[in-house]
Design a protein around this motif. Structure first.
Motif, PDB file in Angstrom:
ATOM      1  N   PHE B   8       0.870  -1.190   0.000  1.00 57.46           N
ATOM      2  CA  PHE B   8       0.000   0.000   0.000  1.00 57.46           C
ATOM      3  C   PHE B   8       0.904   1.236   0.000  1.00 57.46           C
ATOM      4  N   ILE B   9       0.875   1.984  -1.075  1.00 54.39           N
ATOM      5  CA  ILE B   9       1.737   3.165  -1.192  1.00 54.39           C
ATOM      6  C   ILE B   9       0.856   4.397  -1.026  1.00 54.39           C
ATOM      7  N   ILE B  10       1.096   5.127   0.040  1.00 50.39           N
ATOM      8  CA  ILE B  10       0.236   6.284   0.358  1.00 50.39           C
ATOM      9  C   ILE B  10       0.966   7.568  -0.021  1.00 50.39           C
ATOM     10  N   ARG B  11       0.383   8.284  -0.981  1.00 51.44           N
ATOM     11  CA  ARG B  11       1.039   9.481  -1.517  1.00 51.44           C
ATOM     12  C   ARG B  11       0.271  10.760  -1.205  1.00 51.44           C
ATOM     13  N   GLY B  12      -1.000  10.605  -0.798  1.00 50.83           N
ATOM     14  CA  GLY B  12      -1.861  11.783  -0.662  1.00 50.83           C
ATOM     15  C   GLY B  12      -1.843  12.395   0.730  1.00 50.83           C
ATOM     16  N   LEU B  13      -2.288  13.629   0.799  1.00 45.36           N
ATOM     17  CA  LEU B  13      -2.360  14.341   2.077  1.00 45.36           C
ATOM     18  C   LEU B  13      -3.423  13.725   2.989  1.00 45.36           C
ATOM     19  N   PRO B  14      -3.227  13.807   4.294  1.00 47.97           N
ATOM     20  CA  PRO B  14      -4.273  13.329   5.203  1.00 47.97           C
ATOM     21  C   PRO B  14      -5.477  14.262   5.178  1.00 47.97           C
ATOM     22  N   TYR B  15      -6.674  13.718   5.265  1.00 46.22           N
ATOM     23  CA  TYR B  15      -7.924  14.484   5.420  1.00 46.22           C
ATOM     24  C   TYR B  15      -8.379  15.248   4.173  1.00 46.22           C
ATOM     25  N   ALA B  19      -8.424   8.881   0.526  1.00 48.76           N
ATOM     26  CA  ALA B  19      -7.535   7.844  -0.015  1.00 48.76           C
ATOM     27  C   ALA B  19      -6.590   7.243   1.019  1.00 48.76           C
ATOM     28  N   SER B  20      -5.934   8.097   1.808  1.00 50.37           N
ATOM     29  CA  SER B  20      -4.953   7.524   2.742  1.00 50.37           C
ATOM     30  C   SER B  20      -5.650   6.736   3.849  1.00 50.37           C
ATOM     31  N   ARG B  21      -6.803   7.209   4.278  1.00 53.01           N
ATOM     32  CA  ARG B  21      -7.572   6.475   5.304  1.00 53.01           C
ATOM     33  C   ARG B  21      -7.991   5.099   4.758  1.00 53.01           C
ATOM     34  N   LEU B  22      -8.472   5.083   3.517  1.00 49.46           N
ATOM     35  CA  LEU B  22      -8.906   3.799   2.940  1.00 49.46           C
ATOM     36  C   LEU B  22      -7.730   2.849   2.750  1.00 49.46           C
ATOM     37  N   ALA B  23      -6.579   3.395   2.390  1.00 45.89           N
ATOM     38  CA  ALA B  23      -5.399   2.528   2.263  1.00 45.89           C
ATOM     39  C   ALA B  23      -5.080   1.892   3.616  1.00 45.89           C
ATOM     40  N   MET B  24      -5.141   2.699   4.674  1.00 46.29           N
ATOM     41  CA  MET B  24      -4.842   2.174   6.023  1.00 46.29           C
ATOM     42  C   MET B  24      -5.874   1.132   6.450  1.00 46.29           C
ATOM     43  N   THR B  25      -7.156   1.448   6.242  1.00 43.39           N
ATOM     44  CA  THR B  25      -8.192   0.511   6.703  1.00 43.39           C
ATOM     45  C   THR B  25      -8.166  -0.792   5.900  1.00 43.39           C
ATOM     46  N   GLN B  61      -2.392  14.384  15.986  1.00 40.18           N
ATOM     47  CA  GLN B  61      -3.493  14.778  15.108  1.00 40.18           C
ATOM     48  C   GLN B  61      -4.776  14.952  15.927  1.00 40.18           C
ATOM     49  N   GLN B  62      -5.562  15.936  15.551  1.00 42.56           N
ATOM     50  CA  GLN B  62      -6.768  16.286  16.327  1.00 42.56           C
ATOM     51  C   GLN B  62      -8.035  16.088  15.491  1.00 42.56           C
ATOM     52  N   ALA B  63      -8.075  14.989  14.753  1.00 43.75           N
ATOM     53  CA  ALA B  63      -9.207  14.761  13.846  1.00 43.75           C
ATOM     54  C   ALA B  63     -10.532  14.624  14.599  1.00 43.75           C
ATOM     55  N   MET B  64     -10.481  13.974  15.747  1.00 47.76           N
ATOM     56  CA  MET B  64     -11.729  13.797  16.513  1.00 47.76           C
ATOM     57  C   MET B  64     -12.251  15.153  16.984  1.00 47.76           C
ATOM     58  N   LYS B  65     -11.339  16.001  17.419  1.00 49.04           N
ATOM     59  CA  LYS B  65     -11.740  17.321  17.925  1.00 49.04           C
ATOM     60  C   LYS B  65     -12.331  18.188  16.800  1.00 49.04           C
ATOM     61  N   HIS B  66     -11.681  18.163  15.647  1.00 46.36           N
ATOM     62  CA  HIS B  66     -12.084  19.090  14.580  1.00 46.36           C
ATOM     63  C   HIS B  66     -13.101  18.520  13.596  1.00 46.36           C
ATOM     64  N   TYR B  67     -12.993  17.207  13.321  1.00 46.81           N
ATOM     65  CA  TYR B  67     -13.898  16.607  12.329  1.00 46.81           C
ATOM     66  C   TYR B  67     -14.833  15.562  12.937  1.00 46.81           C
ATOM     67  N   GLY B  68     -14.578  15.186  14.176  1.00 47.66           N
ATOM     68  CA  GLY B  68     -15.404  14.146  14.804  1.00 47.66           C
ATOM     69  C   GLY B  68     -15.160  12.761  14.225  1.00 47.66           C
ATOM     70  N   ILE B  69     -13.967  12.548  13.701  1.00 52.46           N
ATOM     71  CA  ILE B  69     -13.631  11.223  13.138  1.00 52.46           C
ATOM     72  C   ILE B  69     -12.299  10.735  13.713  1.00 52.46           C
ATOM     73  N   THR B  70     -12.062   9.429  13.585  1.00 52.02           N
ATOM     74  CA  THR B  70     -10.787   8.879  14.060  1.00 52.02           C
ATOM     75  C   THR B  70      -9.649   9.462  13.230  1.00 52.02           C
ATOM     76  N   SER B  71      -8.494   9.555  13.864  1.00 53.92           N
ATOM     77  CA  SER B  71      -7.348  10.161  13.169  1.00 53.92           C
ATOM     78  C   SER B  71      -6.563   9.113  12.395  1.00 53.92           C
ATOM     79  N   LEU B  72      -5.803   9.584  11.412  1.00 54.43           N
ATOM     80  CA  LEU B  72      -4.876   8.702  10.700  1.00 54.43           C
ATOM     81  C   LEU B  72      -3.805   8.224  11.668  1.00 54.43           C
ATOM     82  N   GLU B  73      -3.526   9.040  12.669  1.00 54.95           N
ATOM     83  CA  GLU B  73      -2.548   8.645  13.699  1.00 54.95           C
ATOM     84  C   GLU B  73      -3.002   7.351  14.373  1.00 54.95           C
ATOM     85  N   GLN B  74      -4.279   7.281  14.694  1.00 54.67           N
ATOM     86  CA  GLN B  74      -4.812   6.079  15.342  1.00 54.67           C
ATOM     87  C   GLN B  74      -4.697   4.871  14.415  1.00 54.67           C
TER      88      GLN B  74
END
Lengths: 120, 137
Positions: B8-15, B19-25, B61-74
């Motif tokens: 899985f090669i992740i090239r795109g920005l987070p959020y 794409a990067s979230r789907l690659a991770m999942t 990363q503060q994705a939960m705080k700002h977007y209400g979703i799990t972070s790529l960090e997690q």
């Protein structure tokens, strides 16, 4: 003959990546190969039934339904990605399956070639 | 019995896109793929962050705080917890002025033992050449 697995994340109408994936599937099936098409993210929109044809937009439901009749093509949508977008089982096009992401990895396992089209 | 390696090669920005979230999942989904495979068959993912994709690896990363979703960090930490191989491109973090201390290198806080590795692009290229299937996101 071989097996091709195509994974696509791109949305229906919003980009032409799904059109390309479907055209490639048609060409591969025509040559005698089998194709698994995995829809994840915004691409799950292709699994929704009731798509209407307009001349200004891609209309992929018809070619997909024709591909289903060949017996060499299966299309599966990511269940979580679809549910997150409000596409439920009852909204799914006939012939399209819904599974979790591990289905795609298993399809990759047995594929001769994998083409993964990520992003929009 | 066989093991197929998927890169899985992740090239795109987070959020910016999913794409990067789907690659991770999808990579993490390798943990339950056995239900579709014959006994002894396995799928082994390797996750590589290159280009702007290295920004997915920033700490705090503060994705939960700002977007209400799990972070790529997690997701990266979960990957390490599951002992997935995670590679981060050295040249790209240098290009962006990112220090190792700013990156998610381990998942010790959730009990993970595997660490992410910062490696030259040449090593990521070797990985891409060695996997059975390449999945670019």
């Amino acid at each position: 003959m071989g097996k091709l697995t195509i994974g696509c994340f791109s949305s229906l109408v919003g980009s032409l990546s799904l059109d390309f994936a479907v055209k490639l599937s048609e060409a591969a099936v025509k040559k005698g190969h089998t194709v698994d098409l995995w829809l994840s993210g915004n691409a799950t929109m292709l699994s929704k039934k009731g798509q209407k044809a307009f001349k200004d937009y891609s209309h992929l439901q018809k070619p997909i339904q024709e591909l289903f009749t060949t017996g060499s093509f299966q299309m599966t949508a990511c269940e979580a990605c679809a549910e997150a977008r409000g596409y439920h089982k009852e909204d799914t096009m006939e012939g399209c399956k819904r599974f979790s992401m591990d289905w795609y990895l298993a399809s990759c396992f047995s594929a001769d070639r994998v083409l993964h089209i990520g992003g929009d | 019995m066989a093991t197929k390696r998927l890169g899985f090669i992740i090239r795109g920005l987070p959020y910016k896109t999913e794409a990067s979230r789907l690659a991770m999942t999808h990579a993490i989904a390798s943990q339950s793929v056995e239900i579709y495979l014959e006994d002894g068959d396995m799928v082994e993912p390797v996750v590589c962050f290159v280009g702007d994709g290295v920004l997915n690896c920033l700490k705090n990363q503060q994705a939960m705080k700002h977007y209400g979703i799990t972070s790529l960090e997690q997701h990266i930490k979960n990957s390490l917890l599951l002992d997935l191989k995670v590679l981060i491109c050295k040249e790209d973090i240098e290009r962006l002025g990112i220090k190792e201390a700013s990156l998610i290198m381990d998942a010790e806080d959730i009990g993970g033992e595997t660490k992410a590795q910062i490696v030259p692009y040449s090593e990521i290229q070797k990985e891409m050449e060695s996997v059975d299937h390449l999945l670019l996101s």
